[in-house]
Enzyme design. Structure first.
Site, PDB file in Angstrom:
ATOM      1  CG  HIS A 144      -1.724   1.477   0.933  1.00 24.11           C
ATOM      2  ND1 HIS A 144      -1.643   2.130   1.689  1.00 24.11           N
ATOM      3  CD2 HIS A 144      -3.863   0.638   1.091  1.00 24.11           C
ATOM      4  CE1 HIS A 144      -3.021   3.053   1.550  1.00 24.11           C
ATOM      5  NE2 HIS A 144      -3.664   2.140   1.314  1.00 24.11           N
ATOM      6  CD  GLU A 187      -2.302   1.930  -2.658  1.00 27.21           C
ATOM      7  OE1 GLU A 187      -3.295   2.074  -2.168  1.00 27.21           O
ATOM      8  OE2 GLU A 187      -0.778   1.369  -2.626  1.00 27.21           O
TER       9      GLU A 187
END
Length: 199
Positions: free
Chosen positions: A36, A111
């Site tokens: 992430h 993302e």
């Protein structure tokens, strides 16, 4: 399925603040998230992971029998240079793991860093173009079979309003949902992707 947001690559031991895949397996967990952008050092947080450590983690988790959601994405400075620059950055983030990609065990979560927690979302066409670019990279550098089978999720401020349009895009296979997962509208996001991909 409960999925931790990180793991180490050393196993059990004196690694304070880190969770081992052995612990996850003992708890019956089957999947782990890694890569992430916040772990990669975005938003002013000290970078805990880079492309090399993430490749090591991915191999470690897969060897241990876990599935992995592997996050990639670009900051605004790269997005502003255009799609080619974005896809080039995705290649940099994927280069060390192409050989580890297995469509049955790895999900890619794209993302865009500039869209996380900001309420700004990539347009459905921009998201589709980026996902298609990622899939093309995987076809060329892993295999066409892996590229066709692997799930590529979108993870940039998905919500009930934009989920139907994003879900309709052929290369968007699901969502990595952040803030909206804590709100009742989450069920609408699930319904949108379920309806779009039912065929």
């Amino acid at each position: 399925m409960v999925t931790p947001q990180n793991c180490n690559f050393k196993g059990c031991g004196a690694f304070t603040g880190e969770m081992a895949v052995e612990q996850m397996k003992d708890m019956g967990l089957k999947c782990v998230l890694m890569g992430h952008s916040e772990r990669r050092g975005e938003f002013g947080i000290f970078p805990m992971d880079d492309n090399s450590t993430l490749a090591t983690k991915l191999k470690y988790a897969l060897d241990a029998g876990l599935q992995v959601v592997f996050c990639i994405g670009e900051p605004l400075s790269i997005r502003e240079k255009g799609l080619d620059a974005v896809v080039a950055e995705m290649d940099v983030q994927l280069t060390q793991i192409y050989g580890l990609l297995d469509a049955a065990k790895v999900v890619i979560a794209y993302e865009p860093v500039w869209a996380i927690g900001t309420g700004v979302t990539a347009s459905p066409q921009d998201a589709q173009d980026t996902h298609a670019g990622i899939r093309k990279l995987i076809a060329e550098k892993a295999s066409p079979e892996v590229a066709e089978g692997i799930r590529i999720q979108y993870g940039g401020s998905a919500n009930a309003k934009n989920a139907p349009e994003l879900s309709a895009m052929p290369d968007i296979d699901g969502f990595l949902v952040g803030g909206a997962s804590l709100k009742p509208e989450f069920k609408e996001i699930v319904a949108a992707i379920s309806k779009a991909k039912a065929a």
